[in-house]
Design a protein around this motif. Structure first.
Motif: not given
Lengths: 200, 202
Positions: A47-51, A89-106, A148-152
């Motif tokens: 169900k999760h992957q279908r959505i 790298n040593a100053d970054v403390y948050s690394v996440v894997q969102p289900d989907i993300c959109v990035i508009c700044d290359k 913008e953040y969508w929670i499904v």
């Protein structure tokens, strides 16, 4: 570089950075939130992957004529604290894997993924991860400036649309259910028909 | 009074009042929202009823301990809501009659033999498959307009409770979302703490 392969070698109460994360070769995926290690659920449900797939298709179609990029998990997103601007790298403390993300700044994309806030993130709840998505990541995305953040809610057929206001605080713009059609906030001409997303 | 016993005798596109509703003796329960008929789902699930029980018990115990003038009612219990513009309580002038999963009423003048007339102080609705739109859009707007001060929406599968509270402009604001094993306070009862770990027991 020396790699860690066994997650039990970590101190789960400890604080780690992206530099540490890069040395990990665990079987199980993890996320790093403000230096803390969070294990990810082993494999998402059908169900999760279908959505997730439906959103990827619909948003992907829309973005074909735009200069934004679309990624689905697994894809590492490094988020910076409000006070910290260092991307080292040593100053970054948050690394996440969102289900989907959109990035508009290359400029936010490098070989490893995204560094800095995506413009839109979608997270689909799974049993047992509501607190992480609705409280911990919610606060993280708010602080990092994800517009913008969508929670499904897959079982309940609900999508909630949170949008940063001028004070940088998330507001629930609206809840959408079942067969409603809604517009993305950052793309007002992107209309998504939930009847085509929630197909059990 | 002549009773209607078959729901198919109704025009589901028509507009009905509480006076009409009182003449219905259908097998299936219905709600009336702004004059429109909404069928209720036949029987809620075990998970749904367990949540109703847990939350009602916590509210009831709190009210009993504090000896407040409030009362708790679980469904089925008819709540008649008045339009903002209409103040008439006459049966023929009331177009919304709902059966919330749980409601708390702190004004005894709102209770009569038939149930509640006017806005409860707190309503709890637990989502069921296929009723999200009714609870999250239609009743949300109805409760907001009627002036229900606090509205909890519970997502049973996701173990989430969302707390909506009327602001000074009479608009619902999401005060907070609570999940899994969090402890939260009711807005209308700031000294009532509810531990969700004891509520979401599958």
């Amino acid at each position: 570089m020396k790699y860690l392969t066994n997650i039990s070698d970590l101190d789960l109460e400890g604080t780690y950075s992206y530099a540490d994360y890069l040395t990990w070769r665990f079987e199980q995926s993890v996320e790093l939130i403000k230096g803390k290690v969070f294990k990810m659920s082993p494999a998402p449900s059908v169900k999760h992957q279908r959505i997730s797939g439906k959103f990827y298709l619909v948003i992907g179609n829309y973005l074909q004529a735009k200069s934004c990029d679309l990624f689905s998990a697994p894809f590492d997103v490094r988020l910076l604290d409000k006070k910290k601007s260092s991307r080292a790298n040593a100053d970054v403390y948050s690394v996440v894997q969102p289900d989907i993300c959109v990035i508009c700044d290359k400029d936010k994309l490098d070989e490893q993924g995204c560094v800095g806030a995506p413009d839109l993130i979608v997270e689909i709840l799974s049993p047992g991860n509501s607190k992480r998505e609705m409280k911990i990541k919610y606060a993280l995305y708010e602080e990092a400036g994800v517009r913008e953040y969508w929670i499904v809610f897959p079982s309940e057929h609900v999508l909630q649309q949170f949008v940063l206001n001028e004070q940088g605080t998330y507001q629930l713009k609206n809840s959408f259910t079942e067969d409603e059609v809604f517009q993305a906030h950052i793309f007002p001409d992107l209309a998504i028909d939930l009847a085509a997303v929630f197909v059990d």
